[in-house]
Write an enzyme that holds these catalytic residues in place. Structure first.
Site, PDB file in Angstrom:
ATOM      1  CG  HIS A 135      44.058  40.205  44.383  1.00 30.52           C
ATOM      2  ND1 HIS A 135      44.620  39.845  45.584  1.00 30.52           N
ATOM      3  CD2 HIS A 135      43.122  39.265  44.100  1.00 30.52           C
ATOM      4  CE1 HIS A 135      44.051  38.729  46.005  1.00 30.52           C
ATOM      5  NE2 HIS A 135      43.139  38.356  45.131  1.00 30.52           N
ATOM      6  CB  SER A 136      46.043  45.837  42.117  1.00 29.69           C
ATOM      7  OG  SER A 136      46.535  47.031  41.553  1.00 29.69           O
TER       8      SER A 136
END
Lengths: 90, 130
Positions: free
Chosen positions: B12-13
């Site tokens: 996600h990052s």
């Protein structure tokens, strides 16, 4: 016990540095260059020298002794190469 | 030696994925094809079908690609990409993100094949830290 006359070799290494991620990775790279299987033990723990995660879980500290054991046709060369990698770890 | 298996880190990052890649490169996989697919196309937290596809293509050197994900929609999006690719040599690995990636990268750097890379990463599920 093995039923064949398979070669085996064993050596001790005094660790110059903790056996953390980088030296563990280097040990796997060294062990993988040989056909022999290799185990590394520290105290009463013994693990596959080609498994970086297992090697890290040994928690082997600088100044302590680990034992390398290889079994297979190139066992001698394998423990020598692996011992060199561990002995020069930073 | 054959080309090494490619590794794709889906998070996600973006900074989580690139930070993990930096770790892999230091732990002994300096010459390994490792690509990241972190965050959305506009730089937010999330996952991107497009980024995952591009990351896979960039490390696809002929020996297969192992895709590792952090959690949740990263798994779903990666699975959608792999379903559309429909390749047996581009696989999703079921492992913890950091430990699985370290195990996969170290063994891939030795020239191990895709099945060996997958089993090394999946072994991470059973390795305790303490």
């Amino acid at each position: 016990m093995s039923t064949s006359f398979e070669a085996s070799a064993e050596t001790e290494v005094v660790l110059p540095a903790h056996l953390h991620a980088r030296p563990a990775g280097a040990l796997v790279q060294a062990a993988a260059q040989f056909s022999s299987t290799m185990e590394i033990s520290y105290g009463d723990k013994r693990v596959n020298a080609r498994s970086v995660l297992a090697v890290m879980t040994l928690g082997a500290l600088a100044g302590s002794t680990v034992v390398l054991r290889a079994r297979g046709a190139d066992a001698d060369e394998a423990v020598k190469a692996a011992a060199e990698v561990l002995a020069s770890a930073e | 030696m054959a080309e090494p298996v490619g590794i794709v880190l889906v998070s996600h990052s973006d900074s989580l994925a690139t930070g993990l890649r930096d770790m892999l490169l230091q732990i002994g996989a300096a010459n390994l094809p490792v690509a990241t697919a972190g965050g959305t196309d506009d730089g937010r937290l999330g996952t991107s079908y497009h980024r995952i596809g591009a990351a896979i293509a960039s490390v696809d050197k002929g020996s297969g690609v192992a895709v590792l994900t952090d959690l949740g929609s990263a798994v779903l999006t990666a699975r959608a990409v792999l379903d559309d690719l429909a390749r047996t040599d581009v696989i999703l690995v079921d492992s913890p993100f950091v430990e699985g990636a370290v195990a996969a990268a170290v063994i891939a750097a030795t020239g191990a094949d895709l099945a060996t890379v997958r089993s090394a990463a999946e072994e991470a599920r059973d390795v305790h830290k303490l």
